[in-house]
Design a protein around this motif. Structure first.
Motif, PDB file in Angstrom:
ATOM      1  N   GLU A 154       0.817  -1.213   0.000  1.00 51.87           N
ATOM      2  CA  GLU A 154       0.000   0.000   0.000  1.00 51.87           C
ATOM      3  C   GLU A 154       0.850   1.262   0.000  1.00 51.87           C
ATOM      4  N   TYR A 194       2.597   0.998  -4.047  1.00 48.47           N
ATOM      5  CA  TYR A 194       1.795   0.528  -5.179  1.00 48.47           C
ATOM      6  C   TYR A 194       2.019   1.361  -6.436  1.00 48.47           C
ATOM      7  N   TYR A 250      -3.723  -9.052  -4.615  1.00 48.16           N
ATOM      8  CA  TYR A 250      -4.013  -7.964  -3.664  1.00 48.16           C
ATOM      9  C   TYR A 250      -3.479  -6.641  -4.205  1.00 48.16           C
ATOM     10  N   GLU A 275      -5.784  -5.434  -7.078  1.00 47.01           N
ATOM     11  CA  GLU A 275      -7.056  -4.911  -6.585  1.00 47.01           C
ATOM     12  C   GLU A 275      -6.874  -3.565  -5.885  1.00 47.01           C
ATOM     13  N   TYR A 276      -5.740  -3.404  -5.154  1.00 44.70           N
ATOM     14  CA  TYR A 276      -5.499  -2.131  -4.463  1.00 44.70           C
ATOM     15  C   TYR A 276      -5.255  -1.014  -5.471  1.00 44.70           C
ATOM     16  N   LYS A 324      -8.527  -0.098  -6.999  1.00 46.98           N
ATOM     17  CA  LYS A 324      -9.339   0.667  -6.044  1.00 46.98           C
ATOM     18  C   LYS A 324      -8.916   2.135  -6.064  1.00 46.98           C
TER      19      LYS A 324
END
Length: 745
Positions: A649, A652, A687, A690-691, A694
């Motif tokens: 996070e 990214y 993951y 998808e992050y 998002k």
């Protein structure tokens, strides 16, 4: 054995008759139509081909005639001919000879020309290409020239026709005569061009690329240019034609049939007759008849075989059934098994009709559900069923069983409630009812007045209270009632629709006997946005007590003694719950598992406001429980997974891989992938994807950013890779998502 064979034969005749009516006759009609269509199509194809050939032949003839006229015009405009016509008395014998040779050269170079001569009107001389110059009085063809009065006196007049030259032993000649010169206001002469008819006809025929059949050509006077055809009166056909029209007819000529098509050219008056043989048409039609006969034969043979097979196969069970029924049904005479069983069925149906009045239930069902029922017809049918209504006014009353129990008890209980209500109404109010479903019973009730006044409402309420009391005392059942406005008999389906809308808003009603009343749709409506925000904050903070308190407070303020229409109140609940779901999506929660717990359709099944409030509390509790589960799951992650998620996070937007994440933790990529999958339920790369998606959904709402700018901010190097990933996880493209977001905003 003989009797059995006889009865099978009797049944076979019945099946065969049924086959003839249901299969053979329709098949025969279809085959007849098919043969007729083939005949019609074949005739149409033949006529179209004939008309097409006629059209092409007429154009070729027009071209040939135009060429002839151009030749005549060109000859008449030659200087020597013009000088001879204007100054005939100044011409010497040599001049006449020169002009004659010039005219003769035209006939020599063109094989179409037979002869050509010029009638000079001023000196009454005739200059010919073959014999020289004549006085008109001594000219062998003077009768023809004297008959051309119109051509010799009118400017640019012409004549075309078939005739015989006096000195040619009756040989047919096609003559083109024209007044000359065309530049002169008064004709000075007549130029006559003679063409052998056979040469002209052959020249015209050579222009045709193909020939569908014999061709006949007639001049404007209806005289034959081509050779005659035995058995065909071509002159009579030509006389019956109008200029520019085509006439077709089937005729027998000799031993063959032809489609005779005739066309009269509008400009020149020539008539073309074309004969197309019917042999191909007859062959196609004969093949169609043969095929139809074969199909009919096969269907007939199959029908006869199947009829006999079914007659033999069905005889035994019918005979067995007849033997079993003989002990219960007395027919009075000996009958074959089929007739006996048929009689027994009708007898049993008559007994059923006498002992169970089912018809009226069906009539009420039709009235409530079918808007096409005629009132006059339904009145007669009610009278036949033993129901007599006194007044023309009706209301729809639906009784709802509020007792929720297992299916068997509901079914038996509903039948008892129906009988109880029917008996109570029968004491003084004309009515008829039917069972609508597993929980509702519908009645049409005859009332005296066209409006639902206080007297009628009180009378109906008394009956409903009596039914409620009896239901509680006898079977411990709770029932409620919804009653429509007053309608005529043929509009009761509208009353039923009105009651169904009332039932949909039943949770907002204050009483268990509800009469339809007009709602003020113009009341200013204020949506409880403050409570929506408070309830949502309580859900996100997983505070159950606060959420329930806010829901109760909202119900007390908006639903108790509310002046708002019921649709607005139901809409408020639906919008509130929908906002909760959409807010969770915007917060990034995966609501897939939650949708199995949340069902907004349950709102319509609530019986009162307490049940509706409890449903909302229960739904919000499901949401809070789901959020608590997610947060506990996040807390349960190990230190390595927490560090991996934190690294993803935080980085990214960079071009990182799973190896980079594993290296930052000092472990191998394969070990990280297994550990991450075991604790999170998905692999690290999934993951990360998808992050990134998002974050990109938030960036897409800013229409000033391009896709290239967005992918650079979330760590993608290629637009196409980003689009494929977005569509895979979101089910739509980034462009469509951006457009939908802008539309909603």
């Amino acid at each position: 054995m003989f009797r059995k064979r006889k009865e099978v034969k009797f049944v076979f005749h019945k099946h065969l008759l049924l086959f003839l009516i249901t299969i053979l006759i329709p098949t025969l009609l279809l085959l007849s139509f098919q043969v007729y269509r083939i005949q019609h199509d074949a005739r149409g194809q033949l006529e179209n081909a004939s008309h097409t050939y006629l059209d092409r032949s007429s154009r070729n003839l027009d071209i040939l005639l135009d060429q002839m006229n151009q030749m005549v015009l060109q000859i008449s405009l030659s200087p020597s001919v013009l000088d001879l016509l204007k100054h005939p008395f100044d011409q010497t014998a040599y001049d006449y000879a020169q002009t004659k040779e010039q005219l003769r050269s035209w006939t020599v170079i063109n094989p179409l020309f037979h002869s050509l001569y010029l009638d000079i009107l001023q000196n009454r001389k005739v200059l010919t290409t073959n014999e020289g110059i004549y006085d008109e009085a001594d000219f062998y063809d003077k009768a023809f020239l004297q008959g051309l009065n119109t051509v010799s006196t009118s400017k640019s007049s012409s004549w075309i026709g078939l005739r015989s030259l006096p000195n040619e032993d009756g040989r047919g000649i096609l003559t083109f005569a024209r007044s000359v010169p065309p530049v002169q206001s008064t004709p000075l002469g007549v130029l006559v061009l003679n063409v052998q008819k056979d040469v002209f006809y052959n020249t015209w025929m050579n222009l045709q690329k193909e020939q569908a059949g014999p061709m006949i050509l007639l001049d404007p006077e209806g005289r034959m240019i081509s050779g005659p055809i035995q058995g065909l009166d071509a002159e009579k056909i030509a006389d019956s034609l109008q200029a520019g029209t085509v006439k077709s007819d089937r005729r027998t000529i000799g031993d063959e049939d032809y489609l005779v098509s005739a066309y009269k050219l509008p400009a020149s008056g020539f008539v073309i007759i074309q004969l197309s043989p019917f042999a191909a048409y007859d062959k196609q039609v004969a093949a169609a008849f043969k095929q139809a006969a074969l199909i009919l034969l096969v269907v007939t043979a199959a029908g006869v075989g199947v009829s006999y097979y079914f007659a033999s196969m069905l005889y035994t069970p019918w005979k067995r059934l007849a033997d079993r029924l003989k002990g219960f049904v007395f027919t009075g005479e000996s009958r074959d098994p089929y007739t006996f069983v048929n009689y027994a069925i009708h007898d049993l149906l008559a007994v059923i009709r006498k002992n169970e009045p089912i018809v009226r239930y069906q009539l009420v069902h039709e009235l409530l559900h079918d808007h096409r029922v005629e009132s006059s017809d339904i009145t007669i049918r009610f009278r036949e069923a033993g129901i007599q209504f006194v007044y023309p006014n009706f209301v729809v009353l639906v009784m709802i069983d509020e007792s929720l129990d297992h299916q068997g008890k509901i079914a038996n209980q509903l039948l008892y409630l129906y009988s109880l209500a029917e008996d109570t109404f029968g004491l003084g109010i004309p009515s008829a009812g039917t069972i609508l479903d597993r929980q509702k019973i519908g009645f049409i009730v005859n009332v005296e007045y066209e409006e639902m006044d206080e007297f009628q409402m009180a009378r109906l309420e008394d009956v409903c209270r009596s039914i409620q009391q009896l239901a509680r005392d006898r079977i411990d059942a709770t029932v409620s009632f919804c009653i429509s406005s007053v309608y005529p008999l043929d509009q009761l389906h509208e009353g039923f629709e009105q009651v169904k809308r009332m039932i949909a808003y039943k949770a907002f009603m204050e009483t268990d006997i509800y009469f339809s009343k007009p709602m003020d749709e113009n009341v200013h409506y204020q949506y409880p946005a403050v409570y929506q925000k408070l309830i949502m904050n309580a859900i996100l903070s997983t505070d159950r007590d606060a959420a329930e308190s806010y829901i109760t407070e909202m119900f007390d303020r908006y639903l108790e003694n509310s002046v708002y229409p019921y649709p607005k109140l139901l809409q408020t609940i639906l919008v509130l719950m929908s906002h909760v779901i959409s807010s969770l999506v915007q917060e990034g929660f995966d609501i897939g598992p939650l949708m199995n717990e949340i069902d907004l359709l349950q709102l319509q099944h609530c019986q009162n406001r307490d049940e509706l409030r409890q449903l909302l509390v229960s739904q919000t509790d499901h949401v809070i429980l789901y959020l608590e589960t997610l947060r506990r799951r996040d807390d349960d992650y190990g230190a390595i997974v927490h560090q991996a998620i934190s690294f993803i996070e935080n980085h990214y937007a960079e071009n990182i891989s799973i190896s980079d994440v594993a290296s930052s933790l000092g472990i191998s990529a394969s070990y990280l992938s297994r550990l991450f999958k075991a604790e999170v339920g998905k692999r690290p790369q999934e993951y990360l994807t998808e992050y990134r998606l998002k974050i990109s959904k938030t960036l897409l709402k800013d229409h000033r950013k391009t896709l290239q700018q967005i992918i650079e901010q979330i760590g993608y190097n290629d637009v196409h890779t980003y689009i494929r990933s977005f569509k895979k996880f979101e089910g739509t493209t980034p462009g469509e998502y951006r457009k939908r977001s802008m539309d909603h905003s």
